[in-house]
Design an enzyme around this catalytic site. Structure first.
Site, PDB file in Angstrom:
ATOM      1  N   PRO A  66      -5.628  16.081 -15.119  1.00 36.93           N
ATOM      2  CA  PRO A  66      -6.153  15.362 -16.284  1.00 36.93           C
ATOM      3  C   PRO A  66      -5.781  16.072 -17.586  1.00 36.93           C
ATOM      4  O   PRO A  66      -5.645  17.311 -17.605  1.00 36.93           O
ATOM      5  CB  PRO A  66      -7.672  15.392 -16.069  1.00 36.93           C
ATOM      6  CG  PRO A  66      -7.861  15.703 -14.624  1.00 36.93           C
ATOM      7  CD  PRO A  66      -6.675  16.537 -14.222  1.00 36.93           C
ATOM      8  N   TYR A 126       0.601  -7.104  -5.001  1.00 40.57           N
ATOM      9  CA  TYR A 126      -0.798  -6.697  -4.848  1.00 40.57           C
ATOM     10  C   TYR A 126      -1.682  -7.705  -5.568  1.00 40.57           C
ATOM     11  O   TYR A 126      -1.359  -8.146  -6.665  1.00 40.57           O
ATOM     12  CB  TYR A 126      -1.001  -5.280  -5.395  1.00 40.57           C
ATOM     13  CG  TYR A 126      -0.393  -4.245  -4.480  1.00 40.57           C
ATOM     14  CD1 TYR A 126      -1.000  -3.935  -3.273  1.00 40.57           C
ATOM     15  CD2 TYR A 126       0.810  -3.624  -4.799  1.00 40.57           C
ATOM     16  CE1 TYR A 126      -0.429  -3.012  -2.405  1.00 40.57           C
ATOM     17  CE2 TYR A 126       1.389  -2.702  -3.943  1.00 40.57           C
ATOM     18  CZ  TYR A 126       0.757  -2.401  -2.745  1.00 40.57           C
ATOM     19  OH  TYR A 126       1.327  -1.498  -1.888  1.00 40.57           O
ATOM     20  N   HIS A 204     -11.585   3.499  -1.553  1.00 44.90           N
ATOM     21  CA  HIS A 204     -10.971   4.298  -2.616  1.00 44.90           C
ATOM     22  C   HIS A 204     -10.083   3.394  -3.472  1.00 44.90           C
ATOM     23  O   HIS A 204      -9.151   2.763  -2.965  1.00 44.90           O
ATOM     24  CB  HIS A 204     -10.143   5.450  -2.021  1.00 44.90           C
ATOM     25  CG  HIS A 204     -10.998   6.575  -1.523  1.00 44.90           C
ATOM     26  ND1 HIS A 204     -10.655   7.343  -0.432  1.00 44.90           N
ATOM     27  CD2 HIS A 204     -12.193   7.047  -1.977  1.00 44.90           C
ATOM     28  CE1 HIS A 204     -11.607   8.254  -0.246  1.00 44.90           C
ATOM     29  NE2 HIS A 204     -12.546   8.096  -1.164  1.00 44.90           N
ATOM     30  N   GLU A 207      -6.028   3.192  -3.574  1.00 45.42           N
ATOM     31  CA  GLU A 207      -5.293   2.971  -2.321  1.00 45.42           C
ATOM     32  C   GLU A 207      -5.099   1.472  -2.109  1.00 45.42           C
ATOM     33  O   GLU A 207      -5.681   0.868  -1.216  1.00 45.42           O
ATOM     34  CB  GLU A 207      -6.064   3.645  -1.177  1.00 45.42           C
ATOM     35  CG  GLU A 207      -6.192   5.150  -1.406  1.00 45.42           C
ATOM     36  CD  GLU A 207      -7.246   5.838  -0.531  1.00 45.42           C
ATOM     37  OE1 GLU A 207      -7.782   5.193   0.381  1.00 45.42           O
ATOM     38  OE2 GLU A 207      -7.518   7.030  -0.788  1.00 45.42           O
ATOM     39  N   HIS A 326      -7.497   3.497   4.736  1.00 45.56           N
ATOM     40  CA  HIS A 326      -7.219   4.300   3.538  1.00 45.56           C
ATOM     41  C   HIS A 326      -5.710   4.478   3.418  1.00 45.56           C
ATOM     42  O   HIS A 326      -4.938   3.985   4.242  1.00 45.56           O
ATOM     43  CB  HIS A 326      -7.891   5.672   3.654  1.00 45.56           C
ATOM     44  CG  HIS A 326      -9.385   5.618   3.491  1.00 45.56           C
ATOM     45  ND1 HIS A 326     -10.025   6.004   2.346  1.00 45.56           N
ATOM     46  CD2 HIS A 326     -10.355   5.186   4.340  1.00 45.56           C
ATOM     47  CE1 HIS A 326     -11.330   5.823   2.485  1.00 45.56           C
ATOM     48  NE2 HIS A 326     -11.555   5.329   3.697  1.00 45.56           N
ATOM     49  N   GLU A 401      -5.078   6.210   7.779  1.00 47.82           N
ATOM     50  CA  GLU A 401      -4.295   6.410   6.553  1.00 47.82           C
ATOM     51  C   GLU A 401      -3.006   5.612   6.725  1.00 47.82           C
ATOM     52  O   GLU A 401      -2.183   5.917   7.589  1.00 47.82           O
ATOM     53  CB  GLU A 401      -3.974   7.900   6.348  1.00 47.82           C
ATOM     54  CG  GLU A 401      -5.195   8.804   6.220  1.00 47.82           C
ATOM     55  CD  GLU A 401      -5.884   8.744   4.858  1.00 47.82           C
ATOM     56  OE1 GLU A 401      -5.341   8.101   3.932  1.00 47.82           O
ATOM     57  OE2 GLU A 401      -6.967   9.340   4.737  1.00 47.82           O
TER      58      GLU A 401
HETATM   59 ZN   LIG Z   1      -9.029   7.083   0.827  1.00 48.36          ZN
END
Ligand SMILES: [Zn+2]
Length: 447
Positions: A66, A126, A204, A207, A326, A401
């Protein structure tokens, strides 16, 4: 009916929430590449929010730094003698440039969605939160009563969290009464042995492949009803709607929910560290950390909604499989995440996990490794998977994942949505078949 009216209201609410300052939340933020082996002191920095680990490659490690932490991070790395390479020097600029380059392509690729409807989930772009809700409204009508969509609760900012229920019983129940005689001993046995499966997507925010695959799975499950003849499947494709919206508009790397936190200037709780089982191990108490666990177990409305809906499904009997989607890394992980000790049913979870990996690989050649969460990745507690295993005692529990292994990471190209969903469906299908009830006992009358 009430559910559909609620959904229509939610769509209106989403439509008026216009974004300002595209990705300005990332102004001055950088991506660095560090060596894979770094001093233990730096691991603490990662955990406490100065650096946000993006991947865990064998040879290097990418971190998001950041803007406000740049000076401190440079000083500390300098003191420790750790070299680093700047990969992106201003993430806001980076994503604004990406959007300019892709705008023409994106508008061309809007696929089946129009301004107010989405009859099918997009496979080449998306979906916005609004498009997802259009699609959910669509299937709630098209496939009723076999498929139903209901809100299981509201996010911090008041958005609905939708759960899709693909009911067992097969296509026969279509739009009329079920064509099965529930009094028949064999059918009664078969219905009694029904299994329930839970699939969680979008916990999350960054993702994006997770909700995209979850929606493709919903579309497939709605059509291929023979696989779910004796299985009730529950899918929450977008568990963190506020975070997802924020990742589209302000900060593409946003992971947590949008809980305002007074004081430190850091908002959000990591919803995959907030669950009430071994809370706090491998998570952070610092609100600035990407793995901030929150002030207490289930402090967040999103995890409360998921907990209550999963508990209701488990109380209904035979919740046998939980899969949390995820990204990224192409890894299928089974509990525990909080300790390297072996969880109950480990040999079975491993066997069914290998079945997933082998079926998925056959589709497009993609390799998913099957590992224990803690030993294969890193210690993490307060996640969906450990809670499902430790509290609900679900037999088969996984965190998957998805693609890729780091080449594109969270910015996986939209062209990979369909192949990823196809291979995951092949793997999941094998898992579902593994749950199918054993044959009726000898002596039971044949249907
Ligand atoms: Zn995740």
């Amino acid at each position: 009916m009430a559910g559909r009216q609620l959904l229509a209201c939610a769509l209106l609410a989403a439509a008026v929430g216009a974004a300002v300052g595209f990705q300005e939340g990332l102004r001055g933020h950088q991506i660095w590449e560090l060596p894979s082996s770094i001093p233990a002191a730096l691991e603490a920095l990662l955990r406490d929010g100065l650096l946000d680990a993006l991947d865990h490659s064998e040879s290097h490690r990418r971190v998001h730094v950041p803007a406000e932490g740049l000076d401190t991070a440079r000083r500390i790395l300098g003191e420790k003698g750790v070299g680093y390479k700047v990969l992106v020097d201003d993430l806001a600029e980076h994503f604004q440039g990406e959007r300019r380059r892709r705008r023409e392509v994106d508008s061309r690729e809007a696929g089946s969605c129009t301004a107010d409807s989405c009859p099918a989930p997009l496979s080449d772009a998306y979906m916005t939160l609004q498009q997802m809700e259009f699609y959910l409204r669509e299937i709630n009508t098209t496939y009723a009563p076999r498929v139903s969509v209901q809100s299981i609760g509201k996010s911090v900012e008041g958005r609905d969290i939708w759960m899709v229920h693909v009911k067992s019983g097969g296509c026969a129940q279509g739009d009329t009464q079920p064509q099965v005689n529930l009094r028949h001993p064999r059918i009664a046995y078969w219905m009694m042995k029904r299994r329930a499966v839970w699939i969680e997507g979008g916990l999350h925010a960054r993702e994006w492949i997770s909700p995209a695959v979850a929606l493709q799975l919903v579309a497939t499950l709605a059509q291929q009803c023979s696989v779910t003849r004796a299985i009730d499947v529950y899918v929450v494709p977008m568990a963190n709607p506020d975070g997802y919206l924020y990742s589209w508009a302000s900060n593409r790397l946003w992971r947590k929910n949008r809980r305002p936190i007074s004081g430190g200037g850091c908002d959000g709780v990591d919803l995959n560290r907030n669950w009430g089982y071994k809370f706090g191990v491998g998570a952070s108490s610092n609100p600035c950390s990407e793995v901030y666990k929150g002030p207490a177990t289930f402090s967040e409305p999103e995890t409360q909604a998921l907990r209550d809906a999963m508990t209701a499904v488990a109380d209904g009997g035979n919740l046998e499989l939980v899969v949390a989607l995820h990204s990224y890394g192409q890894v299928l992980m089974y509990p525990w995440g909080w300790t390297a000790e072996e969880a109950p049913d480990t040999p079975d979870m491993r066997r069914v996990g290998e079945m997933f990996a082998s079926a998925a690989q056959k589709r497009h050649g993609t390799v998913y490794s099957v590992v224990n969460s803690a030993s294969g990745f890193y210690y993490a507690s307060g996640a969906t998977d450990d809670w499902a295993k430790g509290v609900l005692n679900t037999k088969y529990v996984y965190t998957l994942e998805l693609r890729d292994e780091g080449a594109y990471g969270f910015y996986l190209q939209a062209s990979q949505i369909l192949p990823t969903a196809e291979e995951v469906w092949q793997g999941l299908r094998m898992m579902l078949l593994a749950l199918t009830p054993e044959k009726a006992p000898a002596g039971a009358p044949q249907a």
